[in-house]
Design an enzyme around this catalytic site. Structure first.
Site, mmCIF file in Angstrom:
data_model
loop_
_atom_site.group_PDB
_atom_site.id
_atom_site.type_symbol
_atom_site.label_atom_id
_atom_site.label_comp_id
_atom_site.label_asym_id
_atom_site.label_seq_id
_atom_site.Cartn_x
_atom_site.Cartn_y
_atom_site.Cartn_z
ATOM 1 N N LYS A 130 5.114 31.418 87.264
ATOM 2 C CA LYS A 130 6.117 30.857 87.565
ATOM 3 C C LYS A 130 6.121 31.142 89.096
ATOM 4 N N HIS B 2 15.998 45.034 76.645
ATOM 5 C CA HIS B 2 15.171 44.540 76.955
ATOM 6 C C HIS B 2 15.316 43.228 77.516
ATOM 7 N N THR C 281 4.781 36.169 84.424
ATOM 8 C CA THR C 281 6.035 35.376 85.378
ATOM 9 C C THR C 281 4.905 35.296 86.654
ATOM 10 N N HIS D 272 31.324 49.870 86.072
ATOM 11 C CA HIS D 272 30.611 48.828 86.240
ATOM 12 C C HIS D 272 29.174 48.395 85.913
ATOM 13 N N GLU E 247 17.481 41.452 76.375
ATOM 14 C CA GLU E 247 18.786 41.378 77.553
ATOM 15 C C GLU E 247 18.580 40.943 79.263
ATOM 16 N N HIS F 37 9.633 50.564 77.124
ATOM 17 C CA HIS F 37 9.443 51.084 78.346
ATOM 18 C C HIS F 37 10.165 51.788 78.707
ATOM 19 N N HIS F 38 11.093 51.689 77.915
ATOM 20 C CA HIS F 38 12.695 52.383 78.837
ATOM 21 C C HIS F 38 12.486 54.162 78.575
ATOM 22 N N TYR G 41 16.074 40.003 80.081
ATOM 23 C CA TYR G 41 15.500 38.578 80.361
ATOM 24 C C TYR G 41 16.821 37.583 80.268
ATOM 25 N N SER H 11 31.112 36.374 70.387
ATOM 26 C CA SER H 11 31.078 35.590 71.087
ATOM 27 C C SER H 11 29.533 34.953 72.640
ATOM 28 N N SER H 12 28.707 36.138 72.326
ATOM 29 C CA SER H 12 27.390 35.215 72.672
ATOM 30 C C SER H 12 26.883 34.803 71.272
ATOM 31 N N ARG I 93 19.464 58.572 88.711
ATOM 32 C CA ARG I 93 20.852 58.163 88.408
ATOM 33 C C ARG I 93 21.480 58.909 88.198
ATOM 34 N N ASP J 18 28.840 15.360 75.036
ATOM 35 C CA ASP J 18 29.713 16.857 75.105
ATOM 36 C C ASP J 18 28.349 17.817 74.293
ATOM 37 N N TRP K 127 25.810 52.530 80.168
ATOM 38 C CA TRP K 127 25.857 51.268 79.770
ATOM 39 C C TRP K 127 24.604 51.226 78.685
ATOM 40 N N SER L 11 14.142 26.394 89.331
ATOM 41 C CA SER L 11 13.142 25.957 89.201
ATOM 42 C C SER L 11 13.760 24.223 89.124
HETATM 43 C C1 HEA Z 1 24.096 42.133 86.956
HETATM 44 C C2 HEA Z 1 24.216 42.979 87.157
HETATM 45 C C3 HEA Z 1 24.646 44.195 88.715
HETATM 46 C C4 HEA Z 1 24.804 43.664 89.381
HETATM 47 C C5 HEA Z 1 25.867 42.375 90.040
HETATM 48 C C6 HEA Z 1 25.076 44.545 90.234
HETATM 49 C C7 HEA Z 1 26.044 45.051 91.530
HETATM 50 C C8 HEA Z 1 25.886 46.110 92.618
HETATM 51 N N1 HEA Z 1 25.391 47.395 91.875
HETATM 52 FE FE1 HEA Z 1 25.154 48.091 89.803
HETATM 53 N N2 HEA Z 1 24.212 48.204 88.201
HETATM 54 C C9 HEA Z 1 24.635 47.506 87.172
HETATM 55 C C10 HEA Z 1 24.254 46.473 87.437
HETATM 56 C C11 HEA Z 1 24.726 45.407 87.924
HETATM 57 N N3 HEA Z 1 25.184 45.783 89.655
HETATM 58 C C12 HEA Z 1 23.657 48.267 86.007
HETATM 59 C C13 HEA Z 1 23.036 48.090 84.583
HETATM 60 C C14 HEA Z 1 23.616 49.834 86.491
HETATM 61 C C15 HEA Z 1 23.480 51.285 85.487
HETATM 62 C C16 HEA Z 1 24.830 51.473 84.826
HETATM 63 C C17 HEA Z 1 24.893 52.670 84.246
HETATM 64 O O1 HEA Z 1 23.678 54.204 84.889
HETATM 65 O O2 HEA Z 1 25.197 52.985 83.080
HETATM 66 C C18 HEA Z 1 23.967 50.116 87.780
HETATM 67 C C19 HEA Z 1 24.468 51.026 88.863
HETATM 68 C C20 HEA Z 1 24.884 51.251 89.904
HETATM 69 C C21 HEA Z 1 24.831 52.424 90.874
HETATM 70 C C22 HEA Z 1 23.602 52.960 90.080
HETATM 71 C C23 HEA Z 1 25.049 54.332 89.549
HETATM 72 C C24 HEA Z 1 24.765 55.599 89.359
HETATM 73 O O3 HEA Z 1 23.013 55.722 88.721
HETATM 74 O O4 HEA Z 1 25.880 56.667 89.452
HETATM 75 C C25 HEA Z 1 24.639 51.999 91.733
HETATM 76 C C26 HEA Z 1 24.532 52.873 93.325
HETATM 77 O O5 HEA Z 1 24.619 52.297 94.105
HETATM 78 C C27 HEA Z 1 25.211 50.478 91.907
HETATM 79 C C28 HEA Z 1 25.642 49.565 92.589
HETATM 80 C C29 HEA Z 1 26.008 48.147 92.942
HETATM 81 C C30 HEA Z 1 26.337 47.644 94.189
HETATM 82 C C31 HEA Z 1 26.781 48.102 95.339
HETATM 83 C C32 HEA Z 1 26.311 46.137 93.574
HETATM 84 C C33 HEA Z 1 26.940 45.064 94.656
HETATM 85 O O6 HEA Z 1 26.297 43.852 94.428
HETATM 86 C C34 HEA Z 1 28.121 44.515 93.985
HETATM 87 C C35 HEA Z 1 28.710 43.342 95.192
HETATM 88 C C36 HEA Z 1 30.157 42.892 94.626
HETATM 89 C C37 HEA Z 1 31.763 43.133 95.548
HETATM 90 C C38 HEA Z 1 31.370 44.280 96.009
HETATM 91 C C39 HEA Z 1 32.621 42.353 94.374
HETATM 92 C C40 HEA Z 1 33.377 40.822 95.462
HETATM 93 C C41 HEA Z 1 33.456 41.187 96.924
HETATM 94 C C42 HEA Z 1 34.593 41.647 96.851
HETATM 95 C C43 HEA Z 1 36.209 41.647 96.098
HETATM 96 C C44 HEA Z 1 35.246 41.822 98.217
HETATM 97 C C45 HEA Z 1 36.061 42.964 98.426
HETATM 98 C C46 HEA Z 1 35.229 44.228 98.939
HETATM 99 C C47 HEA Z 1 34.980 45.327 99.908
HETATM 100 C C48 HEA Z 1 35.636 45.101 100.823
HETATM 101 C C49 HEA Z 1 33.266 45.782 100.263
HETATM 102 N N4 HEA Z 1 25.108 50.005 91.026
HETATM 103 C C1 HEA Z 2 17.246 40.477 85.171
HETATM 104 C C2 HEA Z 2 16.679 41.442 84.857
HETATM 105 C C3 HEA Z 2 15.481 42.310 84.703
HETATM 106 C C4 HEA Z 2 14.008 41.793 85.070
HETATM 107 C C5 HEA Z 2 14.184 40.526 84.888
HETATM 108 C C6 HEA Z 2 12.937 42.660 85.009
HETATM 109 C C7 HEA Z 2 11.833 43.425 84.675
HETATM 110 C C8 HEA Z 2 11.001 43.746 84.634
HETATM 111 N N1 HEA Z 2 11.581 45.090 84.060
HETATM 112 FE FE1 HEA Z 2 12.708 45.875 84.407
HETATM 113 N N2 HEA Z 2 14.749 46.734 84.322
HETATM 114 C C9 HEA Z 2 15.373 46.057 84.452
HETATM 115 C C10 HEA Z 2 15.849 44.622 84.583
HETATM 116 C C11 HEA Z 2 15.116 43.989 84.429
HETATM 117 N N3 HEA Z 2 13.465 44.183 84.568
HETATM 118 C C12 HEA Z 2 16.857 47.041 84.075
HETATM 119 C C13 HEA Z 2 17.982 46.176 83.654
HETATM 120 C C14 HEA Z 2 16.269 48.394 83.923
HETATM 121 C C15 HEA Z 2 17.186 49.669 84.149
HETATM 122 C C16 HEA Z 2 18.035 50.281 82.391
HETATM 123 C C17 HEA Z 2 18.685 51.142 82.234
HETATM 124 O O1 HEA Z 2 18.074 52.046 81.966
HETATM 125 O O2 HEA Z 2 20.083 50.754 82.837
HETATM 126 C C18 HEA Z 2 15.094 48.123 83.418
HETATM 127 C C19 HEA Z 2 14.628 49.026 83.709
HETATM 128 C C20 HEA Z 2 12.685 48.929 83.403
HETATM 129 C C21 HEA Z 2 12.100 49.788 83.292
HETATM 130 C C22 HEA Z 2 12.303 51.487 82.744
HETATM 131 C C23 HEA Z 2 11.890 52.235 84.175
HETATM 132 C C24 HEA Z 2 12.645 53.938 83.067
HETATM 133 O O3 HEA Z 2 13.994 53.674 82.752
HETATM 134 O O4 HEA Z 2 11.999 54.557 83.644
HETATM 135 C C25 HEA Z 2 10.826 48.981 82.899
HETATM 136 C C26 HEA Z 2 9.345 50.020 82.852
HETATM 137 O O5 HEA Z 2 8.593 49.679 81.700
HETATM 138 C C27 HEA Z 2 10.660 47.529 84.091
HETATM 139 C C28 HEA Z 2 10.134 47.220 83.431
HETATM 140 C C29 HEA Z 2 9.724 46.557 83.969
HETATM 141 C C30 HEA Z 2 9.076 44.653 84.051
HETATM 142 C C31 HEA Z 2 6.855 44.842 84.231
HETATM 143 C C32 HEA Z 2 9.214 43.487 84.528
HETATM 144 C C33 HEA Z 2 8.461 42.661 84.923
HETATM 145 O O6 HEA Z 2 8.890 41.066 83.808
HETATM 146 C C34 HEA Z 2 8.828 42.008 86.047
HETATM 147 C C35 HEA Z 2 7.522 40.698 85.989
HETATM 148 C C36 HEA Z 2 7.061 40.695 87.454
HETATM 149 C C37 HEA Z 2 6.119 40.587 88.201
HETATM 150 C C38 HEA Z 2 4.639 41.786 88.227
HETATM 151 C C39 HEA Z 2 6.706 39.553 89.573
HETATM 152 C C40 HEA Z 2 5.640 38.443 90.072
HETATM 153 C C41 HEA Z 2 4.124 38.323 89.127
HETATM 154 C C42 HEA Z 2 2.990 37.762 90.556
HETATM 155 C C43 HEA Z 2 3.373 38.027 92.016
HETATM 156 C C44 HEA Z 2 1.870 37.645 89.927
HETATM 157 C C45 HEA Z 2 1.023 38.897 89.576
HETATM 158 C C46 HEA Z 2 1.513 40.021 90.045
HETATM 159 C C47 HEA Z 2 0.779 41.116 88.767
HETATM 160 C C48 HEA Z 2 -1.031 41.713 88.598
HETATM 161 C C49 HEA Z 2 0.502 42.840 89.884
HETATM 162 N N4 HEA Z 2 11.566 48.162 83.942
HETATM 163 CU CU LIG Z 3 12.881 46.735 79.733
#
Ligand code: HEA
Ligand code: HEA
Ligand SMILES: [Cu+2]
Ligand code: CUA
Lengths: 520, 381, 324
Positions: free
Chosen positions: A325, A247, A322, A70, A249, A296-297, A251, A163-164, A444, A99, A135, A262
């Site tokens: 923005k 990380h 952020t 997933h 990634e 931070h992870h 962004y 590819s990327s 989790r 293009d 993942w 925007s």
């Molecule tokens: C951009 C990335 C992305 C997106 C879009 C989503 C989308 C969703 N994710 Fe997840 N998720 C991750 C990235 C993402 N996730 C990642 C990186 C992890 C961590 C993995 C790891 O731990 O290694 C994670 C882990 C994760 C967990 C934790 C699993 C665990 O720790 O054991 C869960 C649990 O609720 C969850 C739920 C969902 C759900 C309900 C959606 C929903 O938004 C999905 C909705 C979409 C659909 C359902 C498909 C389209 C619809 C249809 C085909 C229609 C038919 C459907 C029905 C009739 C119901 N995701």
């Molecule tokens: C689109 C993807 C995305 C984005 C944009 C972010 C944004 C941020 N993430 Fe997140 N993050 C993930 C995707 C993302 N993250 C994923 C996938 C994981 C889990 C991976 C895994 O373990 O599977 C993760 C996990 C993760 C962790 C690790 C948690 C853990 O495993 O223990 C941390 C810790 O620092 C973190 C921090 C942040 C911070 C500080 C931002 C910042 O960029 C956020 C900044 C934004 C704001 C703060 C809000 C707007 C700001 C204001 C309105 C200004 C004023 C605010 C203040 C001064 C408070 N993220």
């Molecule tokens: Cu990060």
């Protein structure tokens, strides 16, 4: 010179052999949507298993495969390609280019994806099952303790990286080299800017991921000891290399989404984007900071305290650009003349929910507090707020926004709005309760949980089914639009839209800007 | 700022206070169902406070930001016939909203830093416990300068029947173990966390301790519980199939009770040692073997020896073949598979019992008995 | 044809439909599927099964290389036919530049790993420093030095006596690759390799000057020398690997020293091979195909950038793998 003035060829060969940025963009978009469905189906299995305590549907080992696939499929198969598809469609149209800069390579970048994900998904049927180490595939669970499928997985990552990288090089070359005369960097639409910076991030970090999986490959098959203390290596080394990629990634996932929003918010506010320059600088700062915050992870791996502090401070800093923005978007809306068509609704949904996700990100960045949050559902809630409500919502907004331009037909507004409201409610019902269970101590990646988490998990599962089902509506709406939507012929589909792409005829012709437009 | 902005601030304050007070009310000292527990350690309390402060700041900022946005959504909509303004930048405002968040962050960073430094200060511990993670159980070893160390394994105690829904789930479903970690109250305990195979993470929310267990490395952390009680946690790092089934239970007791428990544990160890030299009957061995099997082997080899992650034991060529080879597998494991070396995990009495059990249960009727001394001798060769 | 700069807009050449991409994909997928199967059969299964995997792998590679060949030939022909505008050429330049940048990042991952294990992990395992004061309990007797001539596993008396589950046997070398003896410095291959690679960068540059001056003879000569130097480097590298394996006991199993050594030098060697092949093709194009002019020689230029990049990587390797 060939006569490429005509429309597209007919049949399958049009898609297999194409070099046209719109065809390739379309393929990317459809491919990513099918991956979204596949990844979503896996999520539905996860949520169904977690509906109640106890093991109901699947085996714990299989549950781990679902979680892993997933995450992988959503990140690499759904979100990233969807934005590449958008870039393919829009960047040439936005900068006045005929293009992409390297059209044949463009097609190759795309065609690598389908067979690779086919191979990845086929590991489910292999002996020992699909990869199941998450993942993030931390060593040594993913290396010496993994089954045979990990080797296929490693090579899949290699070619996905290829590819990327090719896709990104193409985008960089296009933006740097193909702008119409007069289109200076600081006149480029923000979507182009965010993609330029994203592409740079991709070229910088995909090779590092390739390095990480290569070390895995060596540990699995050639008895090296990168991730084994007995030979002088360290499992944590894997995490450092992975997150140096991982990380940036996240962004890579969110910056193009910023770009989309925007474009859309000014259009429906009927007011120019507030603080264009600072938007560009903020994007660049986020990209820069993303390289120095990776650990931070890994707050709980036992880094020296100085490292811990450094990564904490650097991570917190990301809130500043952020925030800029977020404030800019809101100021754009301030005293505009707002209207709330579906793209705008999804953008506002993005704005609210992404900010909440950002706030929880900021909480996670506080190292001592992260000792409690880490690897709990609080993290799951955080990243779905930024990735689903961030990236997926903005992608959805983008489709509604540009689809009429692409195919000359208008989607059904009522259905669009319904889609938004069901999504919005379903999404929050799914992921808001996950904050609570996470704080209360639910780890989790578990297939079964203690009784005190039962209520919130049930809510979350119900929400997930609602959110998932709402995607059917979306799919239906898009197909209905393409086939039989109301015809639009206005160049500007939206009265507030600005930019070169809106000066083209609607629907956008197969070949655009064969002679570059003049940009004031 | 005009009067409008002030009005907005006031408007914002209401919900914030409401929210914070609801949250504060809901959270006693105990574990909560929807917030971080305050815990029973000073550090835990600090972490909790930190969490609430940041949450509060975020809520306030959120309310302000969304307040402005909703104001705009309500009053600046096209359907009201407004004409859009045309401004698109303001250096002053932009500088303000870059600098102000920066200072807010500094305010957050100060308590965060002090708490972190405290968490890292593992010196002057009164008791050292080595925590070793195995797929999928914990081993606790009390370092004891005078005399022998005390050590034991801690396995999930929830019956498979509850997990597979054929029996009602107990109160501490999945959060119960056969033998909990026992710690004295008001004592600084240092944990030396490591792992045998893959990564795990030792997490007890009420103690505010989470440390990754990394094979080949030892991580330090510490706690000083101030209240007697039973505290539960789980492995927090994905460690394979049964990651969700390796709970942690910590029993914090008075210092006297602890001392008593510790002496009893030592005596028990001495007794087991005494057993080594003894000879057992088949029934005695089978009885012990069943217990050992169920807590150590069953996860992989199945409740009826039918196999799962591991091969079937029922009818297995190994379990019905040469004793020496069977012992080899039990003691040294099969490298490169989930079958780990149990030689260091089980004492010779238990090893003898479980091997005997495997040879005589599930329809394997070998009829042979392995004695502890056989295991001892086998290990020596 | 392209030298006349016109202020007028030149048409950007967008190629017709092309089969190249799809063919390249097929080749690539067969190759990785074959490669993964080979490795799995080696490690998990019956090595005899590997033969069919090898067939798949070879077919894939053949297809892939053939497609790449066709691809470059097409690109070259288009250029010769004058279809490429100055703008398109700039796209190629940008493409090559960012490709090399991605390669830099690839090496950075391995250099990063090297620095991390050398400066942090080693001392930690020996029980020093902030991160691992207690690790001495797990690896009693392990003393850290780089090059690591005794793995922690060996220090505790082998896999059987280590306190962590055994996941492999690591046997250190008895001689390191470091500079050993000043009296016989000329036996030290890395030094020769450095000299060879540095001078090949120089000869490559001379060739470049030659083509810029329109002197094809000079160009062919010096480019030929460059290719030769590349081949000599590869031979010496092979010799060095032989020495490492057979005489020094330095193998992939030799713990982290062997792992990082072979990973870095191996990937570098592979890149030298690629760069050498690229230059060789340019040489053949020039000598046999009579291609390249003073104005138009991008194929060569791109290859030469790649070559200089490979050279710079070696300098860092020499410094961090062999000397420091
Ligand atoms: C951009 C990335 C992305 C997106 C879009 C989503 C989308 C969703 N994710 Fe997840 N998720 C991750 C990235 C993402 N996730 C990642 C990186 C992890 C961590 C993995 C790891 O731990 O290694 C994670 C882990 C994760 C967990 C934790 C699993 C665990 O720790 O054991 C869960 C649990 O609720 C969850 C739920 C969902 C759900 C309900 C959606 C929903 O938004 C999905 C909705 C979409 C659909 C359902 C498909 C389209 C619809 C249809 C085909 C229609 C038919 C459907 C029905 C009739 C119901 N995701
Ligand atoms: C689109 C993807 C995305 C984005 C944009 C972010 C944004 C941020 N993430 Fe997140 N993050 C993930 C995707 C993302 N993250 C994923 C996938 C994981 C889990 C991976 C895994 O373990 O599977 C993760 C996990 C993760 C962790 C690790 C948690 C853990 O495993 O223990 C941390 C810790 O620092 C973190 C921090 C942040 C911070 C500080 C931002 C910042 O960029 C956020 C900044 C934004 C704001 C703060 C809000 C707007 C700001 C204001 C309105 C200004 C004023 C605010 C203040 C001064 C408070 N993220
Ligand atoms: Cu990060
Ligand atoms: Cu042990 Cu998860």
């Amino acid at each position: 010179m060939g006569d490429h003035h005509h429309g597209p060829a007919k049949g399958l060969s049009r898609w297999l052999f194409t070099t046209n940025h719109k065809d390739i963009g379309t393929m990317y978009l459809w491919f990513s949507f099918s991956m979204f469905i596949l990844g979503g189906a896996f999520a539905m299995i996860i949520r169904a298993e977690l509906f109640q305590p106890g093991l109901q549907l699947v085996e714990p080992g299989f549950f781990n495969q679902m979680t892993t696939l997933h995450g992988l499929i959503m990140v690499f198969g759904a979100i990233m390609p969807s934005f590449v598809g958008l870039a393919n469609w829009l960047i040439p149209m936005m900068i006045g280019a005929p293009d992409m800069a390297l059209p044949r390579m463009n097609n190759w970048s795309f065609w690598i994806l389908p067979p690779t994900f086919l191979l990845l998904a086929s590991t489910l049927f292999m002996e020992g099952g699909a990869p199941a180490a998450g993942w993030t595939f931390y060593a040594p669970l993913s290396t010496t303790y993994a089954g045979p499928s990990v080797t296929y997985f490693i090579f899949c990552i290699h070619v996905l990286g290829l590819s990327s990288i090719m896709g990104s090089i193409n985008i960089i070359a296009t933006v740097m080299n193909m702008r119409a005369p007069g289109m200076t960097y600081m006149k480029m639409p923000l979507f182009v800017w965010t993609w330029l910076i994203t592409a740079f991030l991709l070229v910088a970090v995909m090779p590092v991921l390739a390095g990480a999986v290569t070390m895995m490959l060596m540990d699995v098959h050639f008895n090296t000891s990168f991730f084994s203390a007995a030979g002088g290596g360290d499992p944590v080394l894997f995490q450092h290399v992975f997150w140096f990629f991982g990380h940036p990634e996240v962004y890579i996932i969110i910056l193009p989404a910023f770009g989309v929003v925007s474009q859309i918010i000014p259009a429906f506010s009927r007011k120019p984007l507030f603080g264009y320059d600072s938007m560009v600088y903020a994007t660049a700062s986020i990209a820069f900071l993303s390289f120095i915050v990776w650990a931070h992870h890994m707050y709980t791996v036992g880094m020296p305290v100085a490292g811990e502090l450094f990564f904490m401070y650097a991570t917190m800093l990301i809130a500043v650009p952020t925030g800029v923005k977020v404030f800019n978007w809101i100021s754009t809306m301030w005293r505009g003349a707002l209207s709330f068509e579906t793209p705008m609704l999804f953008s506002i949904g993005f704005l609210i929910l992404f900010t909440i996700g950002g706030f929880t990100g900021l909480m996670l960045s506080i190292a001592p507090a992260d000792f409690q949050y880490h690897d709990s559902y609080f993290v799951v809630a955080h990243f779905h707020y930024v990735m689903v409500a961030g990236a997926v919502f903005s992608m959805t907004a983008a489709i509604y926004f540009w689809l009429p331009k692409w195919c000359g037909r208008m989607y059904n507004e009522t259905m669009g709005k319904t889609h938004f409201w069901i999504s919005f409610i379903g999404f929050n019902l799914t992921f808001f309760p996950q904050h609570f269970v996470g704080l209360a101590g639910m780890p989790r990646r578990i297939p079964d949980y203690a009784l005190q988490f039962a209520d919130f998990n049930m809510m979350s599962s119900i929400g997930a089914f609602i959110y998932g089902a709402s995607q059917i509506l979306f799919l239906y709406n898009v197909i209905a639009t393409i086939r039989s939507g109301d015809i639009v012929t206005d160049e500007k589909v939206w009265d507030g839209a600005e930019g070169l792409e809106w000066t083209l005829p609607t629907p956008a012709p197969y070949h655009t800007f064969e002679t570059p437009p003049a940009v004031k | 700022m005009g009067s409008k902005a002030k009005w907005l601030c006031k408007l914002a304050l209401g919900p914030v206070l409401l929210l914070m007070s609801v949250v504060a009310m809901a959270v006693g000292g105990e574990a909560s169902e929807y917030n971080m527990p305050q815990g029973v350690t000073a550090v835990g309390q600090q972490v909790y406070d930190l969490h609430m402060i940041i949450l509060g700041i975020c809520v306030v900022i959120g309310v302000l930001v969304f307040g402005v946005m909703f104001y705009s959504i309500i009053y600046h909509r096209k359907s009201r016939g407004v004409t859009p303004a045309t401004f698109h930048e303001s250096t002053k405002v932009e500088i303000a909203w870059t600098v102000v968040p920066f200072f807010i962050l500094i305010i957050m960073a100060i308590p965060a830093t002090t708490t972190l430094l405290e968490i890292y200060d593992t010196d002057n511990a009164e008791l050292d416990v080595v925590v070793t993670a195995y797929q999928w159980k914990w081993k606790y070893e009390y370092l004891n300068e005078e005399g022998e160390n005390v050590s034991f394994f801690s396995n999930l105690a929830t019956p498979q029947a509850e997990i597979h829904n054929s029996e009602a789930k107990g109160e501490h479903y999945l959060l119960e173990v056969d033998e909990p970690l026992v710690l004295p109250v008001d004592t600084k305990v240092r944990f030396l966390v490591t792992a045998n195979d893959v990564l795990h993470s030792w997490w007890v929310p009420m103690l505010a301790v989470k440390r990754d267990a990394i094979p080949g490395f030892i991580n330090e952390s510490w706690t000083k519980a101030t209240e007697i009680g039973v505290y539960r946690g789980q492995c927090a790092e994905l460690c394979g199939r049964s990651h969700g089934f390796m709970p942690i239970v910590v029993n914090v007791v008075s210092k006297e009770d602890y001392a008593q428990w510790f002496t009893a544990k030592q005596a028990e160890a001495a007794e087991t040692k005494g057993l080594m030299a003894k000879t057992f009957t088949l029934d005695q061995t089978m009885e012990r073997g069943e217990i050992v099997y169920d807590s150590n082997c069953q996860v992989c080899h199945g409740a009826n020896g039918e196999g799962g992650v591991g091969n079937a034991i029922a009818g297995s060529a190994v379990a019905t073949g040469d004793i020496g080879h069977h012992l080899d597998i039990g003691i040294d494991g099969v490298s490169g598979t989930a079958m780990q070396a149990f030689g260091a995990q089980l004492n010779d009495v238990d090893m003898a019992a479980v091997i005997t059990y495997q040879r005589n249960a599930f329809g394997n009727n070998m009829g042979d008995i392995i004695q502890p001394i056989d295991v001892y001798n086998h290990k020596k060769d | 044809m392209t030298s006349q700069t016109s202020t007028e807009y030149e048409k950007y050449y967008v190629p017709e439909k092309s089969r190249l991409a799809i063919c390249a994909t097929i080749g690539l997928m067969l190759s990785i599927f074959g490669a993964a199967s080979i490795m799995n059969d080696m490690t998990f299964g019956d090595p005899n099964e590997a033969s069919s995997s090898w067939t798949i792998f070879y077919c894939g590679m053949f297809f892939f290389v053939a497609t790449l060949f066709a691809w470059f030939r097409t690109a070259i022909r288009e250029n010769i036919a004058g279809m490429n505008s100055a703008q398109l050429k700039k796209s190629y330049v940008l493409g090559m530049f960012w490709f090399i940048f991605s390669e830099v990042m690839f090496f950075l991952a391995f250099f990063g790993a090297l620095f991390y294990v050398r400066n942090l992990v080693g001392p930690w395992l020996a029980g020093e420093g902030d991160g691992g004061r207690m690790n001495g309990m797990l690896w009693p007797g392990f003393e850290y030095a780089w090059p690591m001539m005794q793995t922690p596993q060996e220090a505790v008396g082998g896999a059987a006596s280590q306190l962590v589950a055994n996941s492999g046997t690591y046997t250190s070398p008895h001689t390191s690759m470091a500079f050993a003896d000043a009296h016989v410095w000329w036996h030290w291959l890395p030094l020769w390799n450095t000299l060879i690679l540095l001078s090949s960068s120089f000869t490559c540059h001379v060739a470049h000057l030659g083509i810029l001056a329109g002197d094809k003879k000079k160009f062919n000569l010096w480019l030929g020398i460059t290719v030769l130097l590349g081949i000599i480097f590869l031979c010496l590298q092979a010799l060095e690997y032989y020495e490492a394996y057979v005489e020094f006991g330095l193998t992939l199993n030799a713990g982290i020293y062997g792992s990082t050594f072979f990973m870095l030098t191996g990937f570098h060697g592979f890149h030298v091979f690629m760069g050498m092949t690229m230059l060789l093709i340019q040489w053949l194009r020039s000598v046999i195909g009579k291609q390249f002019t003073a104005e138009d020689h991008f194929g060569f230029e791109a290859s030469s950038w790649y070559w200089h990049f490979v050279d710079v990587v070696w300098v860092f390797l020499f410094l961090f793998v062999y000397i420091l």
